[in-house]
Design an enzyme around this catalytic site. Sequence first.
Site, PDB file in Angstrom:
ATOM      1  N   GLY B 233      86.231  51.071 127.614  1.00  0.00           N
ATOM      2  CA  GLY B 233      86.217  51.859 128.845  1.00  0.00           C
ATOM      3  C   GLY B 233      84.817  51.975 129.415  1.00  0.00           C
ATOM      4  N   GLY B 463      88.444  51.877 121.008  1.00  0.00           N
ATOM      5  CA  GLY B 463      88.119  50.684 120.229  1.00  0.00           C
ATOM      6  C   GLY B 463      86.880  50.917 119.404  1.00  0.00           C
ATOM      7  N   GLN B 594      78.903  50.345 117.211  1.00  0.00           N
ATOM      8  CA  GLN B 594      78.687  50.956 118.525  1.00  0.00           C
ATOM      9  C   GLN B 594      77.259  50.765 119.003  1.00  0.00           C
ATOM     10  OE1 GLN B 594      80.366  53.890 120.726  1.00  0.00           O
ATOM     11  NE2 GLN B 594      81.137  55.044 119.002  1.00  0.00           N
ATOM     12  N   LYS B 657      75.439  63.731 116.566  1.00  0.00           N
ATOM     13  CA  LYS B 657      74.853  63.760 117.911  1.00  0.00           C
ATOM     14  C   LYS B 657      75.540  62.841 118.922  1.00  0.00           C
ATOM     15  CE  LYS B 657      70.017  65.146 117.248  1.00  0.00           C
ATOM     16  NZ  LYS B 657      68.631  64.607 117.265  1.00  0.00           N
ATOM     17  N   GLY B 658      76.290  61.873 118.483  1.00  0.00           N
ATOM     18  CA  GLY B 658      76.914  60.969 119.466  1.00  0.00           C
ATOM     19  C   GLY B 658      76.088  59.704 119.650  1.00  0.00           C
ATOM     20  N   GLU B 661      76.438  55.933 123.726  1.00  0.00           N
ATOM     21  CA  GLU B 661      75.603  55.513 124.849  1.00  0.00           C
ATOM     22  C   GLU B 661      74.151  55.252 124.474  1.00  0.00           C
ATOM     23  OE1 GLU B 661      77.658  58.843 126.638  1.00  0.00           O
ATOM     24  OE2 GLU B 661      77.616  57.783 128.547  1.00  0.00           O
TER      25      GLU B 661
END
Lengths: 328, 695
Positions: B233, B463, B594, B657-658, B661
């Site tokens: 996405g 994904g 990622q 934390k993610g 991106e």
Amino acid sequence: MRPFRYQHAPDIGSAVSALAEAPEAAYLAGGTNLVDLMKLEVAVPDLLVDVRELTSDRIEAHPDFVRIGAAVTNSALAADPVIRRRFPMLSQAVLSGASGQLRNLATTGGNLLQRTRCPYFQDLNTPCNKREPGTGCSAREGFQRDHAILGASEACIATHPSDMAVALAALDAVVNTEGPRGPRAIPLVDLHRLPGDEPERDTVLEHGELITSVDVPQLDFATNSRYRKARDRASFAFALVSVAAAVDTADGVVRDVRLALGGVAHKPWRATDAEAALRGAEASVEEFRRAADAELAGARPLPGNEFKIPLARNMIVGVLSELSGVPR
Amino acid sequence: MTATTSIIGAPVDRIDGAEKVRGAALYAAEHPVDQPVHAFPLQAEITRGRITGIDPAEAMSEPGVIAVLTHENAPELASAQDAELAILQSPEIAFHGQLIGAVLAESVEAARRAAQLVHVGYEQQAHDVDLHPARPDLVKPELVNGGFRTDTAEGDVDAALASAAVVVDEVYTTPQEHNNPLEPHATIASWTDGDLTLYDSTQGVHWVRESIAAVFGLDQQRIHVVCPHVGGGFGAKGVPHAHVVLAAMAARLVAPRPVKLVLTRQQMFTIVGYRTGTLQRLRLGSDAAGRLTAISHDAVSQTSRIKEFVEQTAVPTRTMYAAPNRRTTHRVAELDVPVPSWMRAPGECPGMFGLEVAVDEMAIACGLDPVEFRIRNEPDTDPSTGRPFSSRNLVACLREGAQRFGWAQRDPAPRSGRDGRWLVGTGVASSTYPVFSMPGTRATIRARPDGRYRVLIGAADLGTGAWTALTQIAADALGVEMSEIQLSIGDTDLPYASGAGGSTGITCWGSAIVDAARRLRAQLPNGEPIPDEGIEVTGTLPDNPYAGQMAMHSFGAQFAEVRVHADTGEVRVPRMLGIFAAGRMVNAKTARSQLLGGMTMGLSMALHEHSVVDPRYGHVVNHDFAGYHIATNADIGEIEVDWIDEHDPYVNPMGTKGIGELGIVGTAAAIANAAHHATGIRVRDLPITLDRFLT
């Protein structure tokens, strides 16, 4: 995609007759370009005559020439040991084009007849003289990065997309056809047209004329040949500029040379001015540069593709230097 | 909860991997439905004006065509507040390719064919799609994307620049770019007794339900959205775009038959958002010792006239480096263009290209190593708020990365590296991304006496491995094996979950699961067994007591080796290294993937991606994969990804934390900086194509 009829012809003669009776019909071989254009309704044949099994899928080596059947796939052509040994630039050119999957399906005859990838040609929403004669050329004042610097016209600045054809142009290949008026042998350099004021006609073929094979005449020094392609991505991109070259040098002098460019014109561009300047010249960076400049003197770039002139010049010098063993 | 356990942090294989490899995992358009009607969109062929008439007769006469949906027969929507979604409510055209209807047919081929036979008359008006910084009509938005302040100012930038020992003042640009996830946007819509079911490829089933409920004036309970798997996405599927409304409208026309709508790749270049081009003026001032005295970042981007979206380009500059005098601004050109939206790290990604190239230029101008320059300008507290960082390990990333990349052996002189005809250089850039939190997520755990646990949450897996990571989190929180957990996600029948956006997914969803597990344990003090009737508890995303008191960001350092061919200018990137500090990693394998994917996409941005707009027609010319280049395997060399061990007890109970991106931020700058080192030529405008280096 518009509905269409599909038929197998039993032999080449029937296929030619089938098209003679159907002005909107087209031959289908690998379909890797035609079917895409049909989905976009850029190509709208009402009949597809499948010729994939009508022409040879063999490569025949003769002492004086190699005959490549029109149905030979790009993969098979690039992998063929005779081609790789005698004409390395042809194998390299084919391998530099498309993707493995496409090369498995695309054929020699179809490759020569693929149509320009100009984005305006492929987009029904924008004017294009090549798609709809008389509507104008959107690329001329639009996105020009991929477009022609040599031989273009007011009507069209599209480039021919094939890599294979550039190597074949350098090798003086001859295209054998069967058509409504019988067989013909067309030098490859004469097969494709410059746009002039009829850009809708890519080639000199008549409607219904079918490519049956391509002959590549023996050229001893083609064992010393190379295809070099520069593009905006390391694979799966059309050439910004490509160079096909074979050089024969002795005692530091160019005895003979074959040179053709891709990505610069509406057709595979045989660099005859450069060849003339090179024959008998010293094999040196200076002479190579002089020859490149001679060929590119006629270039008429647009603001979006001026870079193709230094790119082509540098690539010609680079490839000739490598093939001649001239240090840089 | 911050200790690493045998489950959290482990490189667990994707639990849905086998299902995907077998082709059994259902994507949006693959859900089996009875007798679907296929919809093919109609799109405006002008850029601004109005439709004067639509003649569907020829299309209707085609075999298999059921209906032609246009503004003349479309249902009236309850809300036109979101003008992107309020389609077919008038004949007005606001951008090229805007949805003006659909052909509905028994097959997708028939629908697509008939779409060419719908004859539309237009009254065309002059349009304007040209983004440039000298426009006198640039607008100052109230806020920028993410809810950030439009402008900030501290100290006196102009005075500081006037007295600075060294000044860099340059303009950097990034082009319009389009998200191209592997799975195109697709929706199946069906109405049953006034209830709407949507199988939609989305980053958030509940977000879709909220938007579509508002548009159609429906109670949210009457909309059911299903999405177990998403083929990527990157933000394009974050909020529903107009095609979802089109599918729902079309389904109403042919109810109770379902309607299936799959966008073509070309249509995605208009309908599903894009990263706007940016024009960024960076002014940096430094003292003689290489300490920044002034940082100014003025960003211009574009938005559609019908709906405002302003890329928060200069926002990361507020946080990155210390300097007493600081200024950031955002201005936007309102144009006759499609609605921009999110693309992986909106703001941070283009903004950090400008800042990190400018910083490289400043380091060189100061005669300092670019790594050392960054370390020298590391702030003690968040420069924009003065708050302490919950954790900030940029310096550790830079040092670790430099050591592993062999930075010390680097000759800093441009054009000092050569390998045959290739000029070789290396470059560095920093990455950062904020730690966001989105409210509202709930998770339910149902425990059974047999020791099995069902975990229910309306989360999304793009994904990226959410199926696996959430199962790990649940197993860890409940103290059981992963095999004891049965996870359900991707359905609005499950408890509300915020969408996968802003790198918040695992943090928000996981925190709610952890909260539910705590509540479950509280109901079973002293390890009491689960009663025969079972237990059901629901946890929520807890409020963060440190929010508003601390600055929370992830950081990273990226290093790139770039080769530029001396004859052709061709650019190759044989080697990249990314070292990140992003809190606790839940799954080492999917996390690595990622970050690696982010860097790959950053390389693609650096070298290839560019949506070329033709101002005469107002559309993207290169709207397919032949013309819009994305990096292929052949463009990717060796990419090494790693992270430093970071324990942050303040961001959330899990310490995460993610990372969705962070990986893309800074990659393009590292490559541009390496290309400068290789060639001595400074490229300030993306993409970095071969013509920049030709002489």
